[in-house]
Write a protein that holds these residues in place. Structure first.
Motif, PDB file in Angstrom:
ATOM      1  N   GLY A  67      11.701  30.325   0.631  1.00 39.28           N
ATOM      2  CA  GLY A  67      12.037  28.911   0.703  1.00 39.28           C
ATOM      3  C   GLY A  67      12.727  28.575   2.006  1.00 39.28           C
ATOM      4  N   THR A  68      13.599  27.562   1.952  1.00 40.42           N
ATOM      5  CA  THR A  68      14.297  27.149   3.173  1.00 40.42           C
ATOM      6  C   THR A  68      15.796  27.064   2.914  1.00 40.42           C
ATOM      7  OG1 THR A  68      13.923  24.850   2.563  1.00 40.42           O
ATOM      8  CG2 THR A  68      12.384  25.805   4.143  1.00 40.42           C
ATOM      9  N   VAL A  69      16.564  27.385   3.951  1.00 40.01           N
ATOM     10  CA  VAL A  69      18.018  27.289   3.898  1.00 40.01           C
ATOM     11  C   VAL A  69      18.420  26.119   4.799  1.00 40.01           C
ATOM     12  CG1 VAL A  69      20.179  28.471   4.461  1.00 40.01           C
ATOM     13  CG2 VAL A  69      18.281  29.759   3.476  1.00 40.01           C
ATOM     14  N   ARG A  70      19.299  25.275   4.283  1.00 42.64           N
ATOM     15  CA  ARG A  70      19.809  24.143   5.050  1.00 42.64           C
ATOM     16  C   ARG A  70      21.035  24.592   5.830  1.00 42.64           C
ATOM     17  NH1 ARG A  70      19.202  18.542   3.229  1.00 42.64           N
ATOM     18  NH2 ARG A  70      18.166  18.614   1.200  1.00 42.64           N
ATOM     19  N   ALA A  71      21.155  24.176   7.081  1.00 44.24           N
ATOM     20  CA  ALA A  71      22.356  24.525   7.846  1.00 44.24           C
ATOM     21  C   ALA A  71      22.765  23.357   8.719  1.00 44.24           C
ATOM     22  CB  ALA A  71      22.090  25.747   8.710  1.00 44.24           C
ATOM     23  N   HIS A  72      24.049  23.200   8.917  1.00 42.63           N
ATOM     24  CA  HIS A  72      24.533  22.209   9.868  1.00 42.63           C
ATOM     25  C   HIS A  72      25.861  22.658  10.464  1.00 42.63           C
ATOM     26  CE1 HIS A  72      26.419  20.493   6.083  1.00 42.63           C
ATOM     27  NE2 HIS A  72      27.436  20.846   6.822  1.00 42.63           N
ATOM     28  N   ALA A  73      26.233  22.000  11.549  1.00 40.28           N
ATOM     29  CA  ALA A  73      27.529  22.286  12.168  1.00 40.28           C
ATOM     30  C   ALA A  73      28.383  21.044  12.045  1.00 40.28           C
ATOM     31  CB  ALA A  73      27.343  22.667  13.624  1.00 40.28           C
ATOM     32  N   ALA A  74      29.703  21.237  11.970  1.00 37.26           N
ATOM     33  CA  ALA A  74      30.605  20.092  11.846  1.00 37.26           C
ATOM     34  C   ALA A  74      31.845  20.322  12.696  1.00 37.26           C
ATOM     35  CB  ALA A  74      31.004  19.902  10.384  1.00 37.26           C
ATOM     36  N   LEU A 105      27.035  17.790  18.837  1.00 39.38           N
ATOM     37  CA  LEU A 105      26.350  18.164  17.593  1.00 39.38           C
ATOM     38  C   LEU A 105      24.923  17.636  17.502  1.00 39.38           C
ATOM     39  CD1 LEU A 105      29.284  17.692  15.066  1.00 39.38           C
ATOM     40  CD2 LEU A 105      28.328  19.835  15.869  1.00 39.38           C
ATOM     41  N   ALA A 106      24.425  17.053  18.583  1.00 42.33           N
ATOM     42  CA  ALA A 106      23.049  16.527  18.562  1.00 42.33           C
ATOM     43  C   ALA A 106      22.072  17.699  18.617  1.00 42.33           C
ATOM     44  CB  ALA A 106      22.839  15.574  19.731  1.00 42.33           C
ATOM     45  N   LEU A 107      21.889  18.363  17.481  1.00 43.03           N
ATOM     46  CA  LEU A 107      21.053  19.559  17.445  1.00 43.03           C
ATOM     47  C   LEU A 107      19.579  19.210  17.288  1.00 43.03           C
ATOM     48  CD1 LEU A 107      23.218  21.816  15.066  1.00 43.03           C
ATOM     49  CD2 LEU A 107      23.244  21.725  17.549  1.00 43.03           C
ATOM     50  N   ARG A 108      19.323  17.972  16.828  1.00 42.28           N
ATOM     51  CA  ARG A 108      17.926  17.544  16.650  1.00 42.28           C
ATOM     52  C   ARG A 108      17.766  16.178  17.278  1.00 42.28           C
ATOM     53  NH1 ARG A 108      16.067  18.400  10.478  1.00 42.28           N
ATOM     54  NH2 ARG A 108      14.614  16.772  11.059  1.00 42.28           N
ATOM     55  N   PRO A 109      16.682  15.966  18.023  1.00 43.97           N
ATOM     56  CA  PRO A 109      16.502  14.666  18.662  1.00 43.97           C
ATOM     57  C   PRO A 109      16.132  13.555  17.677  1.00 43.97           C
ATOM     58  CG  PRO A 109      14.657  16.119  19.162  1.00 43.97           C
ATOM     59  CD  PRO A 109      15.626  16.920  18.369  1.00 43.97           C
ATOM     60  N   GLU A 137      17.201  13.022  14.495  1.00 43.81           N
ATOM     61  CA  GLU A 137      18.184  12.544  13.524  1.00 43.81           C
ATOM     62  C   GLU A 137      19.556  12.427  14.172  1.00 43.81           C
ATOM     63  OE1 GLU A 137      18.610  13.847   9.401  1.00 43.81           O
ATOM     64  OE2 GLU A 137      16.653  14.815   9.662  1.00 43.81           O
ATOM     65  N   PRO A 138      20.292  11.379  13.821  1.00 42.53           N
ATOM     66  CA  PRO A 138      21.588  11.182  14.476  1.00 42.53           C
ATOM     67  C   PRO A 138      22.686  12.076  13.900  1.00 42.53           C
ATOM     68  CG  PRO A 138      21.213   9.450  12.888  1.00 42.53           C
ATOM     69  CD  PRO A 138      20.001  10.330  12.827  1.00 42.53           C
ATOM     70  N   VAL A 139      23.762  12.187  14.654  1.00 44.26           N
ATOM     71  CA  VAL A 139      24.958  12.891  14.192  1.00 44.26           C
ATOM     72  C   VAL A 139      25.784  11.887  13.397  1.00 44.26           C
ATOM     73  CG1 VAL A 139      27.079  14.021  14.971  1.00 44.26           C
ATOM     74  CG2 VAL A 139      24.938  14.383  16.212  1.00 44.26           C
ATOM     75  N   ARG A 140      26.306  12.293  12.249  1.00 42.09           N
ATOM     76  CA  ARG A 140      27.157  11.385  11.471  1.00 42.09           C
ATOM     77  C   ARG A 140      28.610  11.591  11.891  1.00 42.09           C
ATOM     78  NH1 ARG A 140      26.853  12.930   6.029  1.00 42.09           N
ATOM     79  NH2 ARG A 140      25.669  14.769   6.649  1.00 42.09           N
ATOM     80  N   VAL A 141      29.248  10.497  12.272  1.00 45.15           N
ATOM     81  CA  VAL A 141      30.648  10.587  12.722  1.00 45.15           C
ATOM     82  C   VAL A 141      31.493   9.652  11.878  1.00 45.15           C
ATOM     83  CG1 VAL A 141      32.210  10.399  14.697  1.00 45.15           C
ATOM     84  CG2 VAL A 141      29.809  10.969  15.068  1.00 45.15           C
ATOM     85  N   SER A 142      32.628  10.152  11.385  1.00 50.09           N
ATOM     86  CA  SER A 142      33.553   9.251  10.694  1.00 50.09           C
ATOM     87  C   SER A 142      34.914   9.351  11.368  1.00 50.09           C
ATOM     88  CB  SER A 142      33.637   9.580   9.210  1.00 50.09           C
ATOM     89  OG  SER A 142      34.279  10.816   9.037  1.00 50.09           O
ATOM     90  N   GLU A 143      35.627   8.216  11.371  1.00 46.01           N
ATOM     91  CA  GLU A 143      36.888   8.149  12.103  1.00 46.01           C
ATOM     92  C   GLU A 143      38.085   8.331  11.193  1.00 46.01           C
ATOM     93  OE1 GLU A 143      38.087   5.084  15.421  1.00 46.01           O
ATOM     94  OE2 GLU A 143      36.278   4.494  14.367  1.00 46.01           O
ATOM     95  N   ARG A 144      37.934   7.994   9.936  1.00 43.98           N
ATOM     96  CA  ARG A 144      39.058   8.031   9.000  1.00 43.98           C
ATOM     97  C   ARG A 144      38.818   9.073   7.915  1.00 43.98           C
ATOM     98  NH1 ARG A 144      41.357   2.844  10.050  1.00 43.98           N
ATOM     99  NH2 ARG A 144      41.067   2.744  12.285  1.00 43.98           N
ATOM    100  N   PRO A 145      39.832   9.773   7.482  1.00 41.34           N
ATOM    101  CA  PRO A 145      41.223   9.769   7.960  1.00 41.34           C
ATOM    102  C   PRO A 145      41.428  10.573   9.238  1.00 41.34           C
ATOM    103  CG  PRO A 145      41.000  11.261   6.126  1.00 41.34           C
ATOM    104  CD  PRO A 145      39.661  10.624   6.300  1.00 41.34           C
TER     105      PRO A 145
END
Lengths: 305, 344
Positions: free
Chosen positions: B89-96, B46-50, B52-60
């Protein structure tokens, strides 16, 4: 699995046999999608007896999608829409049978590259969803064939299992034409390798289907006079030799479908009712189609010697 | 129903009382690979941009979300009334990724009224990420209804779905994927819109299954909607889309073939992948339940997501248990009762 149905000449029974193949796989529980890439004459809807669009969709079909006019091509649920009595409802245990029709108008594409991009995405998306995606390509070295070859060489589809079926009739001219389509100078193999396909893999993914083959029980052979019978036997052996010489020998044949009176008069699906109940179609045709459907997914049939 | 006057959005006079409208689309698909990605692989994937980091959570469960990407838009807005309104304007997008197994691409934006009434240089829009300014007169009702209408996917109209779809296609060619998924599944798309309603009203959720692929969701949220409240909406929609996809996929696995007619190994082949790859992903409200508990309650009551899921899971377990019975039956006499001593 992506399966492409190609032929060098028209009248080889490519469309009708591949539609029957799709139908047989769906009966066996596979989710099947049939794409009509015969841009010259999209007729798959007629084979599946889907009303309204016997000669292609008025709008929103495959053409419109590849041209970029619609984001999703039209999908027709055959079990839901067909007017054929045996296709009206999905039999118990059957998978989905979806037809993606061509457009009525057809026509050329503005830029080939854009169309190939869309085509690749479409194949990838359908492969994600269906067990079998059967693509009926127009006859000869057409734009549809090139587009299919180019799409499947792209990284998005490099891991998708692809098979190529080349349909031909059992005559001297058709055998030579089919050999030319595959092994010729600008044939499927040469063209595919030029586009980045792995030669050994592409070769291994290719099989021939012999269509309209005179069977032992066909009236022409059964009631032949002795001299006719001798002559036909001799020609048949010559054809066997010719096929083997040209790379269409038994090891490369997925199946052969005998000539069928019903299909001579009307392109349609051969259902079990046609064979067992009304008995208008020959049981040999049904068993040949069944065998073809079985071998299509049988790894043994795709082993190379 | 009489509409309060401030629901009408016109020009810049009442910009302070503007009805909040947020729209977006989520596309959900099975990751086309044989094994789920590990936590590290998710972050790489998911490192789509150099920058900013990818946010990862382990729980649950393992959940990773890419940094936001912005897409500049200037196109017609889908209005139910058909009035010609332009949005810039601008549209925000992300992958998860959920569980390293299910991929979602989500794109959304919030409407605002253009203060100047005309298109400005891009620098103006770039400092307002995720906002689309409206040029033209329309109402909040008109915008949400238009956005959720089937016509809204016509070419030329603002379509966050196509932005999300492009993200999915981009991810599909990633080197970490081997292209051999354990089961066949269909992508789904959830188009959602949120509209602010006067305080005191009950929050409501209207979830509609349009066809095998498309779903729409209309949320009516009462009272004050500050930036924090607005930010909590997309995660809710993504989570709902995930669970709807899980349910849709599991229904197809179960209904595809008459389960009773299959033999033992066939049942295991058919149900095995779902058991190994999907069942453990069901955790409704795990990420957005705290901010919007009343919305989850609404969905659980009607259509009753978890109820249906439990029934399906129970059915799968029963089928698998049933298949193991004949094995005992056909086993040799001596091995049937290993604990008891032979009588003879």
């Amino acid at each position: 699995m992506l399966v492409f149905a190609a032929s060098d000449k028209g009248g080889t029974g490519r469309s009708v046999t591949s539609a029957n193949l799709a139908y047989r796989r769906a009966l066996r529980g596979d989710d099947v999608c049939y794409l009509d890439f015969d841009f010259g004459s999209p007729t798959a809807a007629a084979v599946f007896a889907v009303p309204d669009i016997p000669r292609g969709a008025a709008s929103g079909g495959l053409h419109s999608h590849l041209r970029g006019a619609v984001t999703e091509p039209l999908r027709i649920d055959v079990w839901d829409r067909s007017e054929h009595d045996s296709l009206r409802y999905a039999p118990a245990g059957a998978g989905r049978l979806v037809l993606v029709p061509g457009d009525l108008g057809g026509g050329e594409f503005a830029t080939a590259q854009e169309a190939v991009n869309r085509c690749t995405k479409l194949f990838a998306q359908l492969e994600e969803e269906f067990d079998l995606v059967l693509v009926d390509l127009s006859a000869g070295r057409s734009f549809a064939v090139d587009m299919a070859l180019e799409s499947t060489a792209r990284p998005e589809l490099r891991s998708a299992p692809c098979h190529w079926l080349v349909f031909h009739r059992w005559t001297r001219q058709h055998i030579l034409a089919a050999a030319g389509l595959v092994y010729g100078e600008r044939g499927l193999l040469a063209n595919g390798i030029a586009l980045g396909h792995d030669p050994a893999r592409l070769r291994a993914a290719l099989r021939f289907v012999r269509a309209v083959v005179p069977g032992q029980d066909s009236p022409g052979i059964k009631h032949a006079r002795p001299p006719q019978s001798v002559w036909m036997h001799a020609v048949s052996r010559q054809l066997d030799a010719l096929a083997a010489e040209n790379g269409l020998g038994h090891g490369k044949v997925l199946g052969s479908v005998p000539e069928e009176p019903v299909l001579k008069l009307q392109e349609q699906l051969i259902t079990d009712e046609d064979v067992l109940e009304t008995q208008v179609a020959n049981p040999e045709t049904r068993s040949a189609l069944e065998q073809l459907a079985r071998r299509l997914v049988d790894d043994k049939a795709w082993e190379e010697f | 129903m009489t509409r309060p006057k401030r629901d009408k959005v016109s020009g810049n006079k009442d910009a302070g009382h503007e009805t909040v409208v947020v729209c977006g689309e989520v596309r959900t698909a099975l990751l086309q690979t044989s094994l789920p990605l590990s936590q590290d692989q998710c972050a790489r994937f998911l490192a789509l941009r150099p920058d900013e980091p990818v946010r990862v959570s382990e729980r649950p469960n393992v959940y990773a979300v890419s940094p936001d990407l912005l897409t500049g838009v200037d196109c017609r807005l889908p209005a139910a009334s058909g009035s010609r309104v332009r949005g810039v304007g601008t549209v925000r997008a992300h992958a998860a990724l959920t569980g390293g197994r299910v991929i979602q691409a989500s794109a959304h934006f919030q409407y605002t009224t253009s203060v100047s009434g005309q298109r400005l240089p891009w620098s103006h829009y770039l400092v307002r990420p995720g906002l689309v300014e409206r040029l033209g007169r329309t109402t909040a009702d008109d915008l949400t209804a238009g956005f959720l209408a089937p016509r809204a996917t016509e070419p030329g109209l603002l379509d966050p779905g196509s932005i999300a779809s492009r993200l999915l296609d981009r991810a599909r060619g990633h080197e970490l994927l081997d292209g051999q998924p354990p089961l066949k599944s269909r992508r789904t798309r959830l188009r959602w819109a949120v509209r602010q309603v006067p305080p005191g009203a009950e929050p409501s959720v209207h979830f509609t299954i349009v066809d095998t692929e498309r779903r729409t969701l209309l949320l009516l949220l009462p009272g004050l909607m500050d930036a924090k409240a607005v930010a909590s909406v997309p995660p809710f929609c993504e989570e709902l889309a995930l669970h709807d996809w899980l349910l849709t996929t599991l229904i197809r696995v179960v209904e595809r073939r008459a389960l009773g007619s299959l033999s033992g190994p066939e049942v295991a082949n058919r149900l095995g992948p779902a058991v190994s790859h999907l069942l453990h992903l069901w955790l409704p409200g795990a990420r957005s339940g705290r901010e919007l508990p009343e919305l989850w309650n609404g969905v659980e009551q009607q259509p009753g997501f978890t109820r249906q899921w439990q029934t399906l899971v129970q059915r799968i377990r029963d089928q698998l248990a049933l298949q193991s019975l004949p094995l005992h039956d056909s086993a040799p006499e001596s091995s049937r009762a290993p604990t008891s001593a032979p009588r003879r």
